[in-house]
Design a protein around this motif. Structure first.
Motif, mmCIF file in Angstrom:
data_model
loop_
_atom_site.group_PDB
_atom_site.id
_atom_site.type_symbol
_atom_site.label_atom_id
_atom_site.label_comp_id
_atom_site.label_asym_id
_atom_site.label_seq_id
_atom_site.Cartn_x
_atom_site.Cartn_y
_atom_site.Cartn_z
ATOM 1 N N TYR A 142 -54.885 83.218 21.935
ATOM 2 C CA TYR A 142 -55.688 83.029 20.721
ATOM 3 C C TYR A 142 -54.894 83.546 19.533
ATOM 4 C CZ TYR A 142 -59.960 81.864 18.272
ATOM 5 O OH TYR A 142 -60.873 81.262 17.450
ATOM 6 N N LEU A 144 -56.030 85.466 17.274
ATOM 7 C CA LEU A 144 -56.531 86.779 16.863
ATOM 8 C C LEU A 144 -56.222 87.802 17.957
ATOM 9 C CD1 LEU A 144 -60.034 85.735 15.468
ATOM 10 C CD2 LEU A 144 -57.972 86.240 14.150
ATOM 11 N N ARG A 147 -59.042 88.821 21.294
ATOM 12 C CA ARG A 147 -59.147 87.988 22.492
ATOM 13 C C ARG A 147 -57.817 87.950 23.253
ATOM 14 N NH1 ARG A 147 -62.349 82.676 20.704
ATOM 15 N NH2 ARG A 147 -61.864 82.031 22.817
ATOM 16 N N TYR A 185 -52.523 77.898 24.570
ATOM 17 C CA TYR A 185 -53.878 78.457 24.474
ATOM 18 C C TYR A 185 -54.492 78.379 25.858
ATOM 19 C CZ TYR A 185 -58.968 78.413 23.899
ATOM 20 O OH TYR A 185 -60.306 78.666 24.032
ATOM 21 N N PHE A 191 -64.807 79.626 30.423
ATOM 22 C CA PHE A 191 -65.203 78.418 29.700
ATOM 23 C C PHE A 191 -63.992 77.508 29.552
ATOM 24 C CE2 PHE A 191 -64.288 81.845 26.740
ATOM 25 C CZ PHE A 191 -63.441 81.280 25.801
ATOM 26 N N LEU A 192 -64.266 76.252 29.207
ATOM 27 C CA LEU A 192 -63.193 75.263 29.110
ATOM 28 C C LEU A 192 -62.503 75.353 27.748
ATOM 29 C CD1 LEU A 192 -64.953 72.154 30.704
ATOM 30 C CD2 LEU A 192 -63.321 73.710 31.758
ATOM 31 N N PRO A 194 -61.003 74.083 24.107
ATOM 32 C CA PRO A 194 -61.434 73.083 23.125
ATOM 33 C C PRO A 194 -60.459 71.903 23.097
ATOM 34 C CG PRO A 194 -60.418 74.929 22.015
ATOM 35 C CD PRO A 194 -60.439 75.270 23.475
ATOM 36 N N ALA A 195 -60.784 70.891 22.315
ATOM 37 C CA ALA A 195 -59.887 69.746 22.164
ATOM 38 C C ALA A 195 -58.542 70.237 21.631
ATOM 39 C CB ALA A 195 -60.502 68.723 21.220
ATOM 40 N N ILE A 199 -57.740 72.584 18.104
ATOM 41 C CA ILE A 199 -57.342 74.000 18.128
ATOM 42 C C ILE A 199 -55.884 74.156 17.696
ATOM 43 C CG2 ILE A 199 -56.715 74.097 20.589
ATOM 44 C CD1 ILE A 199 -58.726 76.807 18.782
ATOM 45 N N GLU A 202 -55.970 74.468 14.014
ATOM 46 C CA GLU A 202 -56.471 75.780 13.601
ATOM 47 C C GLU A 202 -55.402 76.857 13.797
ATOM 48 O OE1 GLU A 202 -60.372 76.415 14.941
ATOM 49 O OE2 GLU A 202 -60.445 78.515 14.319
ATOM 50 N N LEU B 70 -67.812 78.157 22.221
ATOM 51 C CA LEU B 70 -66.530 78.656 22.733
ATOM 52 C C LEU B 70 -65.620 77.493 23.104
ATOM 53 C CD1 LEU B 70 -67.632 81.588 25.086
ATOM 54 C CD2 LEU B 70 -66.368 81.784 22.935
ATOM 55 N N ALA B 72 -65.629 74.602 21.970
ATOM 56 C CA ALA B 72 -65.205 73.824 20.801
ATOM 57 C C ALA B 72 -64.192 74.613 19.981
ATOM 58 C CB ALA B 72 -66.420 73.462 19.957
ATOM 59 N N GLY B 73 -63.894 75.837 20.414
ATOM 60 C CA GLY B 73 -62.849 76.621 19.757
ATOM 61 C C GLY B 73 -63.353 77.662 18.775
ATOM 62 N N SER B 74 -64.654 77.838 18.670
ATOM 63 C CA SER B 74 -65.167 78.855 17.734
ATOM 64 C C SER B 74 -64.931 80.248 18.302
ATOM 65 C CB SER B 74 -66.665 78.656 17.496
ATOM 66 O OG SER B 74 -66.878 77.449 16.807
ATOM 67 N N ASN B 75 -64.714 81.186 17.417
ATOM 68 C CA ASN B 75 -64.550 82.563 17.870
ATOM 69 C C ASN B 75 -65.805 83.371 17.568
ATOM 70 O OD1 ASN B 75 -64.332 83.621 15.174
ATOM 71 N ND2 ASN B 75 -62.215 82.884 15.116
ATOM 72 N N ILE B 76 -65.794 84.616 18.000
ATOM 73 C CA ILE B 76 -66.999 85.445 17.938
ATOM 74 C C ILE B 76 -67.454 85.690 16.496
ATOM 75 C CG2 ILE B 76 -65.732 87.631 18.043
ATOM 76 C CD1 ILE B 76 -69.015 86.919 19.877
ATOM 77 N N GLN B 78 -67.103 83.562 13.956
ATOM 78 C CA GLN B 78 -67.733 82.325 13.481
ATOM 79 C C GLN B 78 -69.109 82.142 14.118
ATOM 80 O OE1 GLN B 78 -64.430 80.051 14.836
ATOM 81 N NE2 GLN B 78 -63.372 80.064 12.857
#
Lengths: 328, 110
Positions: A142, A144, A147, A185, A191-192, A194-195, A199, A202, B70, B72-76, B78
């Motif tokens: 990630y 950040l 994580r 990533y 969990f799976l 993201p697309a 990401i 981002e 999660l 979809a890529g959002s973090n804590i 957001q």
């Protein structure tokens, strides 16, 4: 054993493959030789399917490394040497493997954890990789710290950023340098991913803004429900739910593009497997053909039947997952 | 019935189609379509879904959309901001109804 027993569909994965008309799964070719040169690592990440760490001693010998170079020399179809571990750079044969494979004109990938660049004795590693134009595939779960450190250990994010700065300064990830820096990533939990395109955008924006870091591509990789990550799933009561999630997200297009159809994996002891995950589960390639690097036979192996298990659902869920990221 | 809420029921959602499967089928088709990428991204829709789930509040939806966010890529940060939006709208809705109370009081007051 009868043919019907051999062909039996023993797992949810095989049943899903069958429904999509792709059972049994077979290799199409081999363009990548992925070698796991050992389980020793300066980190001990919570999701590691190799269960690598500083105390592991399994290591590829020089003799096996020489056999690998000989196999590359005799088989031009093997375009890429993909080196992984553990921290592969800790193997004494690492640099020889890189130099010899490059001399044969092969593309070489180093699966780098970034912090290895700062381990005593590895001071020249970044320069070495650049000089030999090795593609670096670097783990950064990630953009950040919280994580990343939760998965890879305290302080890893900060050192990873320092490693990326070092690689960027050598030209890695810079436009037109030809020095390729790809990031990985992987979800920091059950969990799976993201697309990949979303990401990646981002990461590009946030790493540039926060740290001035550039890179070529971001690969999303799904966590396989084996080894340390499986222990995490079981410990937290998430195993069944994660398996259901993977099975529910089965994507036939991802199944058609799984990496084992174009890659073969070599263990530290020379054993051949269909992928690094099978290797860690002690699942060698299908019986009846060569099962050790010294017996490598391209024609037999490039059409082999793939050995599958429940964990293969990890490569076929959603947008798919491979060592080169999403597949569908 | 031991528990009114059982997390395993989330995976059994489709069983609601035991009767009138035609209606259930229509609902799920509509449900899926609303969450597909459109003028809004999947990620934006997942955050909206999570905020609404908290505003309703629905434990099934909270569980489901927290995972969706999660994935979809959002973090804590957001995700938490989205929950605060839901919280502030709910709080605002409570507070603005205070004007009805004031209106009622004013109507009978000298």
């Amino acid at each position: 054993m009868t043919v019907s027993l051999i062909m039996a569909q023993s797992t949810v994965f095989d049943a899903a493959l069958s429904r999509s008309g792709q059972f049994p799964l077979r290799a199409m070719r081999i363009d990548t030789l992925q070698i796991n040169v050992g389980k020793k690592c300066n980190q001990a990440c919570g999701h590691c399917h190799v269960e690598a760490g500083p105390n592991r001693t399994e290591e590829m010998t020089r003799e096996t490394a020489e056999t690998i170079i000989e196999v590359l020399r005799r088989n031009e179809q093997l375009e890429t040497l993909d080196i992984t571990g553990g921290a592969p750079e800790l193997n004494p044969s690492f640099r020889t493997l890189v130099i010899e494979a490059r001399a044969l004109g092969r593309h070489v990938i180093d699966r780098c954890n970034l912090t290895i660049l700062f381990v005593p004795g590895q001071e020249t590693l970044a320069d070495f990789l650049a000089e030999n134009r090795v593609e670096v595939v670097a783990s950064l779960p990630y953009y950040l710290a919280d994580r990343t450190d939760a998965q890879r250990g305290g302080g890893v994010f900060e050192q990873s950023i320092a490693g990326l700065h070092r690689l960027n300064a050598l030209g890695y990830g810079q436009p037109d340098s030809g020095l390729v820096l790809n990031l990985v990533y992987n979800p920091t939990g059950a969990f799976l991913p993201p697309a990949q395109a979303d990401i990646e955008g981002e990461y590009r924006r946030e790493l540039e803004k926060r740290h001035g870091i550039v890179f070529n591509h971001l690969y999303t990789i799904t966590n396989m429900p084996i080894a340390r990550f499986k222990h995490f799933l079981e410990r937290t009561g998430n195993y069944d739910r994660y398996l259901r999630k993977l099975a529910g997200a089965f994507n036939p297009a991802a199944a058609a593009s799984v990496m084992c159809r174009s890659l073969i994996s070599v263990g530290y002891d020379g054993t051949l497997s269909d992928c690094d995950f099978n290797q860690m589960l002690d699942l060698p390639v299908w019986e009846g053909g060569p099962r050790h690097i010294r017996d490598f036979d391209y024609d037999q192996l490039s059409a082999r039947r793939i050995v599958t298990g429940e964990h293969c659902l990890g490569c076929t869920a959603g947008s798919g997952s491979s060592c080169g990221g999403a597949t569908a | 019935m031991a528990d009114y809420y059982n997390d395993e029921d989330l995976g059994r959602f489709a069983e609601i189609g035991r009767a009138r499967p035609d209606l259930t089928e229509k609902f799920f088709a509509y449900y899926q379509a609303t969450l597909e990428e459109g003028a809004l991204t999947k990620r934006e829709k997942a955050l909206i879904g999570l905020a609404v789930a908290h505003a309703i509040p629905c434990p099934y939806c909270i569980d489901s959309f927290a995972q969706s966010c999660l994935e979809a890529g959002s973090n804590i940060e957001q995700i938490t901001e989205a929950i605060h939006v839901a919280s502030s709208i709910r709080g605002g809705a409570t507070l603005i109804h205070g004007l009805q109370a004031l209106n009622s009081i004013d109507k009978v007051s000298m």
